[in-house]
Enzyme design. Structure first.
Site: not given
Ligand code: A5P
Length: 222
Positions: A26-28, A82, A94-97, A103
């Site tokens: 993720g971006s962070t 993140g 989590k899991g937006g990515g 993870e």
């Molecule tokens: C990835 O699958 C997610 O679990 C990321 O940790 C989460 O989406 C955070 O992403 P950002 O740092 O881009 O918000």
């Protein structure tokens, strides 16, 4: 960006030579990986996604490839990752990515798990705050979708008009949790549906610390 950068740098301050470090997605987490590259430490990184592996290699971090990690299961000293949402009990979504399965494996294998977020991720309740990603075997999408209907409506994740495919060659169903089964139970219950690989709730392996960044660059350590 200032907030994310501040927490990324804060967490990297705990990384020392000789450590095995879990690298989130993720971006962070990416800002943390870049920072680790700048610090030029003698560490081994365990990447939680193909994307993270590529970035880590490009900034010069020594990587243990995923397959090798699963075979040898070295203990990870510190995992930095993140989250999409954090509740007051440090339960996470989590899991937006789409990387939550790996993870979670990395977080579970880590002695310490430091979660890095900006203040927009803090919520009073996880339910309804962000879609919950459920990684499913491609052959089980329809049956899992039917089972999930009891909790809320779900949607197959797409990207560029194609089905999104995870690093594990699976699909993702995103569902919006409407009603209130406790998230701790939900994490387990969803995973019991045949065909589900893992879901984006982190209520068992919670972070040991949460670093929260603010737009002015201030960091709170919870
Ligand atoms: C990835 O699958 C997610 O679990 C990321 O940790 C989460 O989406 C955070 O992403 P950002 O740092 O881009 O918000």
């Amino acid at each position: 960006v200032k907030a994310k950068k501040a927490v990324a740098e804060k967490a990297c301050g705990y990384v020392k030579d000789g450590m095995v470090v879990g690298l989130g997605t993720g971006s962070t987490a990416e800002l943390a990986i870049k920072r680790l590259g700048e610090l030029d430490l003698d560490i081994q990184g365990i990447p939680s996604s193909v994307r993270t592996e590529g970035l880590a290699r490009s900034v010069g971090i020594d990587i243990v490839p995923w397959k090798e990690f699963l075979e040898k299961k070295p203990r990870i000293d510190l995992d930095i990752d993140g989250a999409d949402r954090v509740d007051p009990d440090w339960n996470l979504i989590k899991g937006g990515g789409g990387a939550h399965t790996r993870e979670k494996i990395v977080a579970n294998a880590s002695r310490l798990f430091y979660c890095i977020v900006d203040d927009s991720k803090l919520v009073k309740k996880l339910a309804g705050s962000f879609p919950i990603a459920v990684e499913v075997r491609p052959d089980s999408v329809d049956s899992v979708k039917r089972e999930l209907a009891g909790y809320g409506a779900s949607k197959l994740r797409m990207r560029d008009q194609k089905v999104f495919i995870t690093d594990n060659s699976n699909y993702i169903l995103d569902f919006s949790l409407s009603v209130g089964e406790p998230v701790e139970r939900l994490e387990v219950d969803i995973n019991e549906i045949p065909g589900v690989v893992d879901n984006g709730l982190f209520t068992r392996r919670k972070p040991d610390r949460v670093f929260v960044g603010y737009p002015d660059g201030r960091v709170d350590t919870l």
